[in-house]
Design a protein around this motif. Structure first.
Motif: not given
Ligand SMILES: NC(=O)C1=CN([C@@H]2O[C@H](COP(=O)(O)OP(=O)(O)OC[C@H]3O[C@@H](n4cnc5c(N)ncnc54)[C@H](OP(=O)(O)O)[C@@H]3O)[C@@H](O)[C@H]2O)C=CC1
Ligand SMILES: O=C([O-])CC(=O)C(=O)O
Length: 252
Positions: A7-12, A31, A68, A70, A89, A118-119, A171, A175, A226, A229
Motif C-alpha cells: 500500500l503506497g508505491c512511493g520511495n519506500i 491513491s 498516516v 492511509a 506511518s 524505521g529511521a 504527520p 513516526n 523523498n 524519509t
Molecule cells: N516509521 C518510520 O520511522 C518512518 C516512516 N515513514 C513514513 O512512511 C510512509 C511512506 O514514506 P515514503 O515512501 O517515503 O513516502 P512517499 O510519499 O514517497 O510514498 C508514499 C506513496 O503512497 C501514496 N499514498 C499516500 N496516501 C495514500 C492513501 N491514502 N492511499 C493510497 N496511497 C497513498 C502517495 O501518494 P501521494 O504522493 O499522492 O500522496 C505515494 O505514492 C510515510 O507516511 C512516511 O511518513 C517515513 C520514514 C520513517
C-alpha cells in the motif's frame, strides 16, 4: 515464498521492491493509479485501484508505506482480511483508542502488526521502559528545512511538546516519536528542529531510567526520492521483510 501486498508505491515501496529475495510483492495499491500501474509493470505485481479488490489478492502480509491517513483508513480492513500488517506511518497509532481497537482486531484474527525500527536505532531495547521506571525520555529531531518542505536562514525549533500533539502538525515527521512512545510505554517529549547547516535527518534520543542512561544519535542520509524519509527507514523495513521467515530472531 512470503507474498506481500504493498500500500503506497512511493520511495519506500521502490526500495523494498528492489530488495525482494525471500518475499515477493504480488499486489500494489496507490491513491494515484498510474503510479500503481507503473510499479506493477516494473516489478511484476498486480496493480489495483480498488482497495477491496487489492485485499482479495491472496497475500500473506500488507506493507503500508503510504501516509498516516492511509494507515488510519485501511489498517483495520487489512487485519480483517486475514493478513499480517506492517505499519510505516506509525503516527496513525498516536490515537490510543484506535491503536487498542487495532490490537484487539489483530488478536481476534490471530494476526501480527509490525512496527519497523524505521529511521532510528535501538527501538528493541527501549521496550524496557514498559517493565522498569523511566525518569526522562526526549527525542530531538533535526532536519534540513528542505526535508520539511520549509525554508529557514538559521537553526529554528518548530515544535516542542508531546508526540501525541506532534502528529497533527507534522504527520510525516512523527513516526519515530510514536514508535518510541509505543516502545517505551509513554507519550515521549519531542523537539523538532530545522537547520540549514544540517544535510542529514538527525534523531537524538535521551533516555534515563532504572537501567541507567542512554544517548543515541543517528544521522541519516535522506532518501533521494523523498528527503523527509531517511534511507535507513526503507532499509529497516526491507530487513524486517527479509527476516520474517528466519528462525534466528535478533534483538529484544
Ligand atoms: N516509521 C518510520 O520511522 C518512518 C516512516 N515513514 C513514513 O512512511 C510512509 C511512506 O514514506 P515514503 O515512501 O517515503 O513516502 P512517499 O510519499 O514517497 O510514498 C508514499 C506513496 O503512497 C501514496 N499514498 C499516500 N496516501 C495514500 C492513501 N491514502 N492511499 C493510497 N496511497 C497513498 C502517495 O501518494 P501521494 O504522493 O499522492 O500522496 C505515494 O505514492 C510515510 O507516511 C512516511 O511518513 C517515513 C520514514 C520513517
Ligand atoms: O527520519 C525520517 O525518516 C522520518 C521521520 O522523522 C519520522 O517519520 O519521524
Amino acid at each position: 515464498m512470503i507474498t506481500v501486498g504493498l500500500l503506497g508505491c512511493g520511495n519506500i515501496g521502490h526500495v523494498i521492491a528492489k530488495g525482494q529475495e525471500n518475499f515477493r510483492i504480488t499486489a500494489v495499491y496507490d491513491s494515484v493509479s498510474a503510479r500503481a500501474e507503473a510499479f506493477g509493470k516494473e516489478f511484476g505485481a498486480a496493480p489495483y485501484d480498488d482497495f477491496a479488490a487489492f485485499l482479495q489478492e491472496p497475500t500473506d502480509i500488507v506493507v503500508e508505506a503510504a501516509s498516516v491517513a492511509a494507515a488510519t483508513t485501511h489498517a483495520e480492513s487489512i487485519l480483517l482480511a486475514g493478513k499480517d500488517l506492517v505499519i510505516m506511518s506509525v503516527g496513525a497509532l498516536a490515537d490510543v483508542s484506535f491503536r487498542e481497537e487495532l490490537i484487539q482486531t489483530a488478536r481476534e484474527m490471530k494476526k501480527k502488526i509490525h512496527i519497523p525500527s524505521g529511521a532510528i536505532m535501538g527501538l528493541d531495547n527501549i521496550r524496557v521502559g514498559q517493565i522498569s521506571g523511566i525518569d526522562k525520555f526526549v527525542l530531538r529531531t533535526t532536519k534540513n528545512p528542505k526535508s520539511l518542505s520549509r525554508e529557514a536562514e538559521e537553526k529554528t525549533c518548530i515544535f516542542s511538546g508531546k508526540a501525541y500533539d506532534c502528529v497533527h502538525q507534522y504527520p510525516k515527521n512523527t513516526n519515530v516519536a510514536e514508535s518510541l512512545s509505543i516502545a517505551c510505554g509513554r507519550d515521549v517529549d519531542v523537539e523538532l528542529w530545522m537547520d540549514p547547516n544540517e544535510d542529514r535527518n538527525m534523531h537524538e534520543i535521551f533516555f534515563e531510567g532504572e537501567f541507567g542512561e542512554a544517548y543515541i544519535r543517528v544521522r541519516n542520509v535522506p532518501s533521494p526520492d523523498n528527503p523527509a524519509t531517511s534511507y535507513l527507514a526503507a532499509l529497516s523495513i526491507l530487513s524486517l521483510l527479509q527476516n520474517l521467515d528466519n528462525p534466528l530472531v535478533i534483538g529484544a
